[in-house]
Every structure is written in C-alpha cells, then in structure tokens.
Design an enzyme around this catalytic site. Structure first.
Site, short mmCIF file in Angstrom:
data_model
loop_
_atom_site.label_atom_id
_atom_site.label_comp_id
_atom_site.label_asym_id
_atom_site.label_seq_id
_atom_site.Cartn_x
_atom_site.Cartn_y
_atom_site.Cartn_z
N HIS A 123 0.81 -1.22 0.00
CA HIS A 123 0.00 0.00 0.00
C HIS A 123 0.85 1.27 0.00
CE1 HIS A 123 -3.75 1.96 0.02
NE2 HIS A 123 -4.41 1.13 0.82
N ARG A 124 2.14 1.15 0.24
CA ARG A 124 3.00 2.33 0.18
C ARG A 124 3.15 2.82 -1.25
NH1 ARG A 124 8.23 0.00 3.12
NH2 ARG A 124 7.74 -1.63 1.58
#
Length: 468
Positions: free
Chosen positions: A441-442
């Site tokens: 998700h980064r």
C-alpha cells in the site's frame, strides 16, 4: 610463490555467509586459475568456487559443514618449497590465552593451610534421648504442633518441661528438652511439626508415613485436613506419553526465507484484491498451440505473459519499493515461486514484455530446472518487478501470498474449477480460477490494484492478445 588464501566468495549483494559442502580437490593437488575447487552453499543456492589464481592446495581450513562469513579463508595455497611449519603457522588456530595469576595469589605461600571449616549448626538427623521417649497421656496440655512432633518421634510430653501459658508444652519446649538431654533434632523436622494440621490428619499421616511438610493444605489459614493427607497418599499419576518428534535444523535457505518473509509481513502494509477469471478461452488456445509447438506451453507460461501485458497497461504496479522512493520499470521482469525440498526460490524471467510466448516457455522451463538443481546464478533470482505464485496444481482454490521485497505486488493463483450456469451471464458451465493480488500500500492503492486485475482478466479471458 608465497602463501595465499582461498576465501569464501561473495555471490550477490545479499550474501553474508556460506557453508562448505564438499572439496573437489585434495590437499597437495595443483590447480589452475578457473579450476573448480569446492562447493559452497549460500542461503539460496549451492555453487562451485573457481580458483582465482594458479597454485597448490596445501591445507584445508574449513571442513564440509562449516559456515563462514564472506571473505573468510577456507584453504591455504603455497608452492612446494614452502615448508609445512610455515603453512601451520599461517593457518593454525590462535593459541588459547592464558589467564594471568593475580599478584596476591602469587605471593600466597604455596603450603598455606586451608581455613578451618565451621561445623554446621543444622543437625543432619534426629536423636531422641531415652529419658524423653514414651507415649503422651491425654491429660498433658500441649500445642497441636508439639503434640504432632511428639507423636512423630515417640516423645512423652509429660517428661518435657512446659513453659507455655497454663503449663502448655510447645515445640520450643521439646527442642530445648531434647538438646538439654544430649539429643538433637533437625530444623526441617521442627518446621514440619510447626505446620497446622487437624488431629485426625496428623494421626492418619503418622499411620501412612506421610510427611506433613509435603502435604498441600486446603483448610482455613493453611490448615492441613484429612482430605489433604488422603490426597497426598494417592499414587502419582503416570506421566502422559510424550509424542514422538524430531528437531530439524534450519538450512541457510530456510533461515533466509524466514527472515525475509517475516520482515515483509511485519514492515509492508499488505492489502489484497481477489477476482474470479474464466479460463476456457485460454485453455482452448493452449491446446491449439501445443499441437504444433516444439516446446509445450503451460498455463503458468500464459499467465506470465498475461501478467506482463497487465503491467505494461498499468505501469504503476510494475514497481519496486525502495527507501524513500518508488522505482517504476519499463521492462517487466517476472519471478515465479518454485517449491524445493529445502525451501522456496523465485527465479526471474527477464524482459517478458519483449519475449514471445514460446520463448517464455523455454526460459521458464530452464529456470525451474536450474532452481531444482541448485545451479541458479544470483542475478537469476534477485530483483524482479512482480511475482506469480501458482498452487493450482495442488488443488488449492484460493490463498494469500506474502510480497517478495522490494517488489510492489505478488499474484496468488488458485486451481481452475467448473462453475455452473450464470457465470458472468454466460449460457453454460465455465472453467474459473480465483486469483488474489497482494499489494504494497505504500506504492499501490486499491484503485490501481483493481485496474491491474481488470487488465489481467482481460488478457486471460481474451488470450489472443498475449500472442501479439
């Protein structure tokens, strides 16, 4: 030629140590630059060490099974005119340091007599003098603990001078009387006698030879009851049979897998997206191609090409996540999770976007064979922009995979199954598989991951486009 060392080489940036597997030449043998000297196992592969120079193997410093850090010496090379003493001096283990003797110890007379030992004040056994022995009559006033102690050791409390209130005999009186008469009692006996216990519990304990000091009290204020004594009299239950087992030491590969995936699960914010994809058109095309293809094409080969198409269409998923940066690639380098006896490897198919389906099949087969033979080179299983893990051949319908850092995503592929009427408004049964995309998700948000899944589904359900 002087003394030179053969050392543990560094294969790949992540290699920190290696384990000697086998020596391929014996001490005394001459070798030339490039000759195969020994085999070393790293966390990922077993590879052959080639001689970096011409020489003669004079002494082996690392036996098979020894693990050493990168750069550590494993053998000594020297010409025959170098004597054995020089070889031993160069490769011998450092001598054990001697512990200095303190000056005070040196000054102490060697014949100094040991300090006299103080006699223990705690008697090791009980001796009851004859004048005190007997049976206590019922009219003697004594504390419960004193009566219990007297009964246990055959002491007549009527012969013990009482100092308690109302001429009551206490434990202290008994100890004093025994010592005055020339006897002795152990301290632990006195402690047992001081325990609170009901008269019935004391009597039964005496009859059954039960040490009240080993009985667990259940009464108020720690009082020992009859039930406690009876419980203590019960034979100890037989220990439950222990299940047979054996400890298997982790190999270097297994340790590396544990470290990397633990760090991935801990440090990477995973989120997952799943989708059902129809396989009928892809299976039909595969059957048609394999009727004339020189190298059989697998479903996994076609999924690799479909994933590459989706990564080109959605380049935001073709990334690596590095410290402070998201590195996006123009080329698709796709890794395949390959199960081995000792763990897992992810060989990399480089430049999938520029390869034909037939070339992908050939490259995939060669990489899998090298992985199972332990001959992969470091650049063949490091890096990559995406990974596919396919467990469909094991009958697994759906699963989640852990991201292979520094990549941004991994695709878990389940088995194909037959769905009834109505799949995506179809007219008949369909072969369907479930895939799960795990994203970092980064770098990849939910909408971006969903776009990639759409592109992947389109490539699989309309497979002619993967041939273009």
């Amino acid at each position: 030629m002087g003394i030179r060392y053969l050392e543990v080489p560094k294969w790949g940036l992540s290699m920190e140590e290696g384990t000697v597997v086998a020596w391929l030449i014996a001490p005394g043998a001459a070798f030339s630059e490039g000759d195969e000297i020994c085999e070393i196992e790293t966390s990922k592969i077993t590879n052959v060490v080639e001689a970096p120079f011409d020489g003669v193997l004079r002494k082996v410093l690392a036996e098979p099974g020894e693990t050493l850090p990168v750069g550590a010496p494993i053998a000594i090379s020297a010409s025959e005119d170098v004597c054995d003493a020089e070889i031993e001096a160069a490769g011998g283990a450092p001598s054990t340091p001697q512990v200095e003797t303190p000056a005070a110890a040196e000054a102490a007379p060697p014949s100094a007599a040991p300090a006299p030992q103080t006699a223990s004040k705690t008697p090791t056994s009980s001796t009851i003098p004859e004048p005190l022995k007997g049976v206590t009559s019922a009219d003697v006033v004594a504390t419960p603990s004193a009566r219990a102690l007297a009964q246990q050791h055959g002491i007549d409390l009527g012969k013990v001078p009482a100092t308690g209130r109302g001429n009551r005999v206490s434990v202290s009186d008994i100890l004093t009387a025994v010592e005055t008469a020339g006897g002795q009692m152990t301290a632990d006996i006195a402690e047992v006698a001081a325990l609170r216990a009901s008269p019935l519990a004391r009597r039964v304990a005496g009859q059954k030879g039960i040490d009240l000091g080993q009985v667990t009290p259940s009464g108020a204020k720690g009082k020992i009851l009859l039930a406690d004594v009876e419980q203590a009299a019960q034979p100890a239950p037989a220990p439950a049979p222990q299940a047979a087992y054996r400890d298997i030491p982790m190999t270097g590969m297994r340790k590396t897998i544990a470290e990397r995936l633990t760090a991935s699960a801990r440090d990477i914010p995973h989120f997952r997206l799943s989708s059902d994809i129809r396989l009928d058109a892809l299976l039909a095309l595969r059957k048609q191609l394999n009727e004339s293809a020189p190298k059989k094409i697998s479903v996994t080969d076609m999924l690799v090409k479909a994933a590459s198409k989706a990564l080109i269409a959605v380049p935001g998923c073709n990334v690596q996540v590095l410290d402070g940066a998201i590195r996006q690639f123009d080329q698709t380098d796709i890794c395949l999770a390959v199960a081995l006896d000792g763990g897992l490897l992810t060989p990399k198919v480089s430049g999938v976007d520029s390869l034909s389906l037939s070339a992908v099949a050939q490259e995939t087969a060669a990489l899998i064979e090298a992985a199972r033979a332990g001959t992969l080179q470091p650049d063949q299983f490091t890096g990559g922009t995406f990974t596919i893990s396919n467990l469909g051949m094991y009958g697994v319908d759906q699963f989640d995979a852990i991201i292979n850092p520094p990549q941004g995503a991994i695709l878990a592929v389940g088995a194909g199954r037959t769905e009834g009427h109505g799949y995506r408004h179809g007219d008949g049964p369909a072969t369907v598989m479930t895939v799960t995309l795990s994203c970092d998700h980064r770098a990849i948000d939910g909408a971006l991951g969903a776009q990639w899944l759409q592109a992947f589904r389109a490539a699989v359900e309309t497979p002619m486009q993967i041939l273009l």
